[in-house]
Design an enzyme around this catalytic site. Sequence first.
Site: not given
Ligand SMILES: *Cc1c(COP(=O)(O)O)cnc(C)c1O
Length: 385
Positions: A51, A103, A175, A200
């Site tokens: 962890r 998101y 982000d 992604k």
């Molecule tokens: C998918 C996404 C998230 C969340 O990420 P997860 O890996 O699904 O928890 C946050 N911000 C954006 C822009 C996303 O496309």
Amino acid sequence: MGKKALKFNSKTIHGGQFPDKAYGAVMPPIYQTSTYAQTTPGGHKGFGYSRSANPTRTALENALASIENGNYGLAFGSGLAAIDAVLKLLKPGDEVVSTNDLYGGSYRLFKRIFEQYGIVFHFVGMQNAAAIEERINKNTKLIWVETPSNPMMNIIDIKAVSQLARKHGIWFAVDNTFATPYLQLPLDLGADIVMHSATKYLGGHSDVVLGALVVKDKELADQLYFIQNASGAVCGPMDSFLVLRGIKTLHVRMQRHCENGRAIAEYLSKHPKIEKVYWPGFADHPNHEVAKNQMKDFGGMISFVPKGADYNTAIKIVEKLEVFTLAESLGGVESLAGHPASMTHASIPKEEREKSGVVDSLIRLSVGIEDVDDLIEDLKQAIQQ
Ligand SMILES: *Cc1c(COP(=O)(O)O)cnc(C)c1O
């Protein structure tokens, strides 16, 4: 040449990477272990419990820091777990100014979880940085930005927001999931924290869920590391390995995502049955100039509204697609289509959603790296009906 001096397209492959100490393995082994033998209490080789740290995760965290031009990377079990860790820097009464076009899962985490603990959120349109300043007061601790935003492809001026954050002494987090460091480097533009859903583009193959944070500042990194270890939302070694492998082709994939994205955005914008196409590469996009300045290209994410369409027409179109897969998520090699109002953004109330343009007929595309002719043919037949 030091690895720090490498150009981006080399850093994706070599950044923060070293042959494994045991046998010289070029790819870091998947250290599928929870614990490590000690010679005397505390006498270990830098890893005591997985962890706290795991060598495969550390290799990924070093790669993340390298490609984002940061000094410290932290990997989590999902993008939302990474955002959760950032919000745990805050205390009851602290306030956050966030973009209103974000998101759905981030919105849900802010509103449904952290509001309960006394954190106050303000959601504002940030295409004009001045709108942010109106919401800043002595309790404001964090500005949260997504650019390009999901799903409206709004562009926020990272440099302008970072100057504002600096002036008021608040943290500024970006982000960077949609753009990836191939297109923009928020830390270089003055952000304090870069966040990723590595699920992604960084992973890039729709085979893993993982999140990341990258920072430059040691003190902030220490606080986040404390939270990562104390709260424990870490990713496993196999998942770390998959994202590390994904990053090695990030620049090649992104180049093709951008080329295909451009071709499809242009095709849709000329289509007589399409009302509106949202893509930051168009000269008439409201913040096209900012996009041109802070991004290397415009990415493979596109949203569009068919002419005179309602909820059901939009759903019919996405159901009719054959090469595009109807699915949540984005950023993989395969093209995906989604209907934000019923899928990714269903957790945002309709009025809140529509204020930022997420109408019932909006369709979002994550353009993959297939042959672009096949993708255009597919859109053609689905829209035609
Ligand atoms: C998918 C996404 C998230 C969340 O990420 P997860 O890996 O699904 O928890 C946050 N911000 C954006 C822009 C996303 O496309």
